[in-house]
Design a protein around this motif. Structure first.
Motif, short mmCIF file in Angstrom:
data_model
loop_
_atom_site.label_atom_id
_atom_site.label_comp_id
_atom_site.label_asym_id
_atom_site.label_seq_id
_atom_site.Cartn_x
_atom_site.Cartn_y
_atom_site.Cartn_z
N GLU A 1 -6.77 -3.04 -0.69
CA GLU A 1 -6.05 -1.75 -0.57
C GLU A 1 -5.83 -1.12 -1.95
O GLU A 1 -6.00 0.07 -2.14
N ALA A 2 -5.40 -1.96 -2.90
CA ALA A 2 -5.07 -1.42 -4.22
C ALA A 2 -6.33 -0.92 -4.92
O ALA A 2 -6.35 0.19 -5.47
N ALA B 1 -9.06 0.03 -3.63
CA ALA B 1 -9.59 1.24 -2.97
C ALA B 1 -8.90 2.49 -3.50
O ALA B 1 -9.44 3.59 -3.43
N ARG B 2 -7.68 2.30 -4.05
CA ARG B 2 -6.95 3.45 -4.63
C ARG B 2 -7.09 3.48 -6.14
O ARG B 2 -6.33 4.15 -6.84
N ILE C 1 2.21 2.32 -3.41
CA ILE C 1 1.28 2.81 -4.43
C ILE C 1 1.33 4.34 -4.50
O ILE C 1 1.31 5.02 -3.46
N THR C 2 1.44 4.86 -5.70
CA THR C 2 1.41 6.32 -5.89
C THR C 2 0.27 6.65 -6.87
O THR C 2 -0.39 5.74 -7.37
N SER C 3 0.14 7.92 -7.17
CA SER C 3 -0.92 8.32 -8.12
C SER C 3 -0.61 7.79 -9.52
O SER C 3 -1.48 7.77 -10.38
N ALA D 1 0.85 -1.22 0.00
CA ALA D 1 0.00 0.00 0.00
C ALA D 1 0.87 1.25 0.00
O ALA D 1 0.59 2.22 -0.71
#
Ligand SMILES: Cc1ncc(COP(=O)(O)O)c(C=O)c1O
Length: 426
Positions: free
Chosen positions: A221-222, A224-225, A193-195, A190
């Motif tokens: 988690e991924a 959700a982003r 992870i970046t934008s 998590a």
């Protein structure tokens, strides 16, 4: 350190041996296969030689690396031979009439085994093929990132590097300590992870390190982003019960030719509904317009025997009573780890070992097999001098043995290897 003394071995051996004595093939349904393929037998009621005889493995060797390439039971090969015989007897009839519906049935059996439906699952040759198929369909863009961990399988990382490189995207491998807790694994991914992250590619069971990663939580988690999740489950079918739908991933791929006893090579590529219209085989063939998953069923003229024998492999697997088999294999892998580590005098602290898995690591002494070339050289020495087949890897700057356990293995093989490797490295 000396190899384990007889008393300790006997105590540790008691449970697996008791298990063998009570191990029987369960009754299995009759199947539509040739006469020589039988799914019920009393193989497991006798001694280990009889058990091992279900495989054509070279009996002069200890095969302690089921994980890399699996091992095909003789009756599964007989089923393949049956299909090849039909192809050779009448190629027209086989390719035009028999093969297409039989592949659909094999796909249905595979989907059922993985807890999913046939529309969600394509058969592909192996996990490697599934990975490139998905990466090609993703159409990565310049500036995007693909996130892996440092436990990812080497050839998968190479595929990611090629597709990302061609698109001008970056590959990021987050470090996950060998004994990281589930929470720490989830956090490491998590936090990576970046934008720009487009894809997280996470192993369910890691190859160089024999870890079981909490992929459902990673996927949560991924996603959700807003990040796509691809689970590499190469070792999963057979080693763990699978409910692929419950993982919450976008893609999942796993081999049947490792722990589910299929012939080499056949794997399942599961794709979430929203992605199905975009996923096409890398090789264009006659089923092109049928799209996912039927487009994967035909790829020119190819030998479909291994795929058609998949239902037999799965029935063979089921007939071994999966939970009992796993209990045996997992216990034996743990036993192997303890006798080999104790013979080498290397600690199990910081190495870990998951009671749900049939593979375990043993650290080699510092300086042994700490590069890829040195690991290959040591494997060759072990094979030549000890007549043992085992995975020797280098990971995180250190050499490791990865021991597998399968029904055809016996505790004495790990004891023999422990004794031999200690002598070889002395
Ligand atoms: C985690 C992982 N991914 C991918 C693969 C590649 O599998 P295959 O060689 O069947 O394509 C393996 C093989 O061991 C693996 O362990």
């Amino acid at each position: 350190m000396a190899p384990p003394g007889p008393k300790r071995s006997r105590d540790l051996l008691e449970q697996p041996r008791r298990f063998w004595r009570s191990f029987r093939l369960a009754e299995s349904p009759s199947v539509d296969t040739p006469d020589e393929v039988t799914h019920s037998s009393d193989l497991w009621d006798g001694n280990w030689d009889e058990v091992r005889d279900a495989w054509d493995l070279d009996p002069s060797r200890a095969h302690l690396n089921h994980g890399s390439f699996g091992a095909v039971p003789r009756l599964v090969r007989a089923a393949e031979t049956h299909w090849r015989g039909l192809a050779d007897a009448n190629p027209m009839h086989y390719y035009r009439t028999l093969l297409p519906p039989a592949i659909v049935s094999a796909r249905a059996a595979a989907a059922d085994f993985l807890g999913t439906v046939q529309d969600a699952l394509a058969l592909v040759s192996n996990t490697t093929a599934g990975v490139s198929t998905v990466l090609a369909a993703l159409a990565l863009r310049e500036g995007e990132e693909v996130l892996l961990t440092d436990h990812a399988y080497g050839a998968v990382a190479l595929a990611v590097a090629r597709f990302a490189g061609a698109a001008g995207a970056q590959v990021k491998a987050v470090k996950v300590p060998l004994t990281a807790t589930d929470e720490e694994v989830v956090r490491a991914v998590a936090d990576g992870i970046t934008s720009r992250t487009r894809l997280v590619l996470i192993d369910q069971i890691t190859s160089p390190t024999a870890r079981l990663f909490p992929v459902r939580r990673v996927a949560e988690e991924a996603r959700a982003r807003g990040v796509t999740v691809f689970v590499d489950g190469a070792h999963v079918p057979g080693m763990l019960p699978v409910d692929v739908e419950a993982l919450g991933a976008d893609f999942w791929v796993g081999n049947f030719h490792k722990w589910a006893f299929a012939g080499r090579s056949v794997a399942g590529l599961w794709v979430a509904p929203s992605w199905r219209p975009q996923i096409q085989p890398l090789v264009v063939s006659w089923n092109e317009e049928q799209r996912f998953p039927a487009a994967f069923d035909q790829q020119g003229t190819r030998d479909g025997a291994v795929w058609l024998a998949l239902p037999d492999a799965l029935r063979f697997f089921e007939s071994l009573e999966p939970e009992r088999l796993r209990q045996y294999n997992n216990g034996l892998a743990a036993y192997g780890q303890s006798v080999v580590a104790s013979a080498l005098g290397t600690s199990l602290d910081g190495v870990g070992g998951d009671p749900r898995l049939s593979m375990r690591l043993v650290a080699l002494p510092r300086g042994v097999a700490d590069t890829g070339e040195a690991a290959t050289a040591l494997y060759e020495r072990i094979s030549r001098d000890l007549h043992v087949e085992v995975a020797v890897t280098s990971w995180a700057g250190r050499g490791w043995l990865r021991l597998s356990a399968q029904a055809y293995n016996a505790p004495a093989e790990y004891e023999r290897f422990a004794h031999g490797i200690a002598g070889l490295l002395r």
